[in-house]
Design an enzyme around this catalytic site. Structure first.
Site, mmCIF file in Angstrom:
data_model
loop_
_atom_site.group_PDB
_atom_site.id
_atom_site.type_symbol
_atom_site.label_atom_id
_atom_site.label_comp_id
_atom_site.label_asym_id
_atom_site.label_seq_id
_atom_site.Cartn_x
_atom_site.Cartn_y
_atom_site.Cartn_z
ATOM 1 N N CYS A 7 -50.600 -9.004 25.323
ATOM 2 C CA CYS A 7 -50.132 -8.669 26.677
ATOM 3 C C CYS A 7 -48.667 -8.218 26.673
ATOM 4 C CB CYS A 7 -50.315 -9.890 27.578
ATOM 5 S SG CYS A 7 -49.399 -9.835 29.117
ATOM 6 N N CYS A 67 -53.201 1.167 38.608
ATOM 7 C CA CYS A 67 -53.298 2.170 39.679
ATOM 8 C C CYS A 67 -53.966 3.436 39.158
ATOM 9 C CB CYS A 67 -51.913 2.507 40.228
ATOM 10 S SG CYS A 67 -50.985 1.084 40.841
ATOM 11 N N CYS A 78 -47.974 2.682 37.137
ATOM 12 C CA CYS A 78 -48.834 1.490 37.036
ATOM 13 C C CYS A 78 -50.187 1.844 36.413
ATOM 14 C CB CYS A 78 -49.020 0.887 38.427
ATOM 15 S SG CYS A 78 -50.420 -0.235 38.585
ATOM 16 N N CYS A 95 -46.378 -10.219 28.957
ATOM 17 C CA CYS A 95 -46.040 -11.528 28.366
ATOM 18 C C CYS A 95 -44.888 -11.387 27.371
ATOM 19 C CB CYS A 95 -47.253 -12.135 27.671
ATOM 20 S SG CYS A 95 -48.712 -12.297 28.730
#
Length: 501
Positions: A385, A53, A50, A388
């Site tokens: 994105c 993260c 991630c 997306c």
């Protein structure tokens, strides 16, 4: 030989120091005991892949070191290894941060993901909603955070006590609250009970509330007095300004000297509008791309604009004009009086709708999204994105299913490029998906589940007026965490010199 061995041992010792962490990594068999044996714990549920993260990691480590001496512990759980533990705690995206006061008292972390903000938030969480203060503890309490509130009232004044406690319970995530009934202490602080003193590390240093103890009045006083007269917009303050309920006037400038110069120039305007419009500077070198979100040019500074945060309307000041006290005062006064029209950025309305997903732009937003006869599922996306792009084929499939169903005239599957169109909805990450039910458009529901066709169908059926459910065809899409990418402009994404707010 001994020299080589000592050198090797030295390297191992150095590595051990380098990897030492004040963040406790927990597993299923250690989690419960750790939470039970510490009064308060902030736990991060993360995944190694991630990106958010990874960005949080150094901030989290720094906060853990700062908080350790205050007996506030930070922990992390790798959800790729501890799937059962993460499911048990309702983790649906990464990172998820939760505050534990034992296993049965759990609340979401609501602060920014920066070391100073995490430290400040957790210190406030570790304190009681209202700390009882004495002459020996007051001075130390004043330094507990950048803003603290202290109430001075008589021991017999139960009504003031209860009202203050009510406000403290509501705002404890934002500020430390203290109280004392020591009349001598009140006199020493220059107030007569009942009164509230807000101590702050900026502006005039403190503000005093002496009106009748009414919860709404205290909240208004607190939010106004706790906001710097002319603050600074950045990653740690942006969300506070957006949630304040007040319009925000931005002062864009590329150097600290220029930001101070313009702030000093506009101070009389900020003082006149205190509690009506917030004022803040913003570093145009680091966050200049944000000017585009306010319909300003991103290469011409200094610049000034006002954002109506509740309606997400933008009011850019003409960048061809100089920033003068007289002109800005007139512009702000006219804005407050409702004499300035908002700037609306919009793509052209499509001549024809091609494909099953309806394309929404600012100019047709009301006609499509707020059509009271239809359930409208709207995706707010950004062209850059990645999440997306991954969603796009599933979203097309979803739209196609409804387009050829009995609900084709009752359910609309739509999308809007939120970087090129001004929308009235608050969007903090991409993609954001909301359902606007027919007959109750003001009660839009935000989607937070896995981004599969099946789950999106269930969401529409459960939350739409028409309970519209369709059958999925072909192979079922695999479930994926509902990750989002923080909002920023394309320029900010592509230029390393720019950070996101």
């Amino acid at each position: 030989m001994h020299t080589a061995r000592n050198f090797a041992l030295g390297l191992l010792a150095a590595a051990a120091v380098a990897t030492a962490s004040d963040v406790e990594q927990l597993k299923k068999d250690t989690f419960d005991d750790f939470v039970k044996t510490n009064d308060i714990v902030l736990a991060e549920f993360f995944a190694p892949w991630c990106g958010h993260c990874k960005a949080l990691a150094p901030e989290y480590e720094e906060a853990a070191t700062s908080l350790k001496e205050k007996d506030i512990r930070l922990a992390k759980i790798d959800c790729t290894e501890e799937t059962e533990l993460c499911q048990q705690h309702g983790v649906e995206g990464y990172p998820t941060l939760k505050v534990f006061r034992g296993l049965d008292n759990v609340s979401p972390y609501k602060g920014p993901r920066k070391a100073a903000a995490i430290t400040s938030y957790m210190i406030k969480q570790s304190l009681p909603a209202v700390s009882t203060l004495t002459k020996d503890t007051l001075e130390e309490f004043k330094k507990a955070d950048k803003v603290v509130l202290v109430a001075f009232f008589d021991a017999a004044d139960k009504a003031s006590n209860e009202t203050f406690s009510k406000v403290a319970d509501k705002l404890r995530d934002n500020y430390p609250f203290g109280a004392t009934n020591d009349a001598a202490l009140a006199e020493a602080e220059g107030v007569t009970a009942p009164a509230i003193v807000l101590y702050k590390e900026f502006d005039e240093g403190k503000a005093v509330f002496t009106e009748k103890f009414d919860a709404e009045a205290i909240e208004k006083f607190t939010k106004t007095a706790a906001t710097p007269l002319i603050g600074e917009v950045g990653p740690e303050t942006y969300s506070d300004y957006m949630s304040s309920g007040l319009p925000l006037a931005y002062i864009f400038a590329e150097t600290a000297e220029e930001r101070k110069e313009i702030s000093d120039l506009l101070k009389p305007v900020a003082e006149a509008q205190r509690g009506v419009v917030n004022f803040a500077t913003i570093d145009a070198k680091a966050f200049g791309a944000h000017a585009g979100n306010l319909n300003l040019k991103t290469d011409k500074f200094p610049a000034f604009a006002i954002q109506e945060t509740v309606k997400n309307q933008k009011f850019p000041y003409d960048q061809e004009k100089a920033i003068t006290l007289e002109d800005i005062k007139t512009f702000v006064d006219d804005f407050v009086a409702g004499k300035v029209d908002p700037s609306i950025k919009s793509e052209p309305i499509p001549e024809t709708q091609e494909g099953p997903v309806t394309v929404v732009v600012a100019k047709n937003y009301n006609d499509i999204v707020l059509d009271d006869t239809k359930d409208v599922l709207l995706e707010f996306y950004a062209p850059w994105c990645g999440h997306c792009k991954a969603l796009a084929p599933k979203y097309e499939e979803l739209a196609a299913l409804y387009a050829k169903s009995e609900f084709k005239d009752k359910v609309v599957i739509a999308k809007v490029d939120a970087t090129l169109n001004d929308v009235p909805d608050e969007v903090q990450g991409f993609p954001t998906i909301k359902l606007f039910p027919a007959g109750s458009k003001s009660e839009a529901v935000t989607y937070s589940g896995a981004r599969t066709v099946e789950d999106l169908i269930k969401f529409i059926a459960e939350n739409g007026k028409y309970k519209a459910s369709v059958s999925e065809e072909g192979e079922e899409a695999s479930a994926a965490p509902a990750a989002t990418e923080s909002t920023t402009s394309e320029a900010a994404k592509q230029t390393e010199d720019h950070d996101e707010l």
